[in-house]
Design a protein around this motif. Sequence first.
Motif, PDB file in Angstrom:
ATOM      1  N   GLU A   1       0.831  -1.200   0.000  1.00 48.53           N
ATOM      2  CA  GLU A   1       0.000   0.000   0.000  1.00 48.53           C
ATOM      3  C   GLU A   1       0.873   1.260   0.000  1.00 48.53           C
ATOM      4  OE1 GLU A   1      -2.845  -0.039   3.179  1.00 48.53           O
ATOM      5  OE2 GLU A   1      -3.744  -1.913   2.503  1.00 48.53           O
ATOM      6  N   LYS A   2       1.968   1.239   0.743  1.00 46.68           N
ATOM      7  CA  LYS A   2       2.887   2.392   0.773  1.00 46.68           C
ATOM      8  C   LYS A   2       3.542   2.572  -0.598  1.00 46.68           C
ATOM      9  CE  LYS A   2       3.976   2.871   5.622  1.00 46.68           C
ATOM     10  NZ  LYS A   2       5.008   3.012   6.625  1.00 46.68           N
TER      11      LYS A   2
ATOM     12  N   GLU B   1       1.789   6.715  -6.718  1.00 45.28           N
ATOM     13  CA  GLU B   1       0.792   7.755  -7.028  1.00 45.28           C
ATOM     14  C   GLU B   1       1.399   9.138  -6.842  1.00 45.28           C
ATOM     15  OE1 GLU B   1      -2.774   7.294  -4.716  1.00 45.28           O
ATOM     16  OE2 GLU B   1      -3.138   5.279  -5.482  1.00 45.28           O
TER      17      GLU B   1
ATOM     18  N   LYS C   1       1.029   4.146  -2.881  1.00 44.83           N
ATOM     19  CA  LYS C   1       0.891   5.559  -2.567  1.00 44.83           C
ATOM     20  C   LYS C   1       2.102   6.340  -3.084  1.00 44.83           C
ATOM     21  CE  LYS C   1      -1.535   7.853   0.994  1.00 44.83           C
ATOM     22  NZ  LYS C   1      -1.912   7.950   2.371  1.00 44.83           N
TER      23      LYS C   1
END
Length: 145
Positions: free
Chosen positions: A125-126, A132, A129
Amino acid sequence: MDRCDDIQVKELNKRASGHAFEVILSPSNTDPKEFPLSPLKKKETSLDEIKKKLDAAAERRKSQCAEVLKQLAEKQDHVKEVLQKAMEESCNFQKTAQEKLNQKMETYEENCTVRKAALNEKFKEKDKKLEEVKANKKAMQGREN
């Protein structure tokens, strides 16, 4: 001094605290010749009676020896039973301890796997992110140029 049949009482000096007397008992008149019980006269024992007594003593010894051997055998059996039971309990304890240890190890491994999977998910997830943010930064730089 007063005198009775067996007792002799002699008055001693009077004192301020009271009277003092000495009582003397006369010795009893027992003659050693007049002993009330006569010794038992031994009867002649025959050879057969002696043999019977010896045989009876031998039988008593044999029966006593047999009884002692029986008791020792019972004690030995009891010791064997106790040792067998102790070994069984020891084996059972080892088995249950091994099972508990295996169960704890499995639980530990499962928990470790779950924690690792959770950390990997968190890192993914990191990373998403971060990607992104990098994409947004490039898009912003591309607009500025």
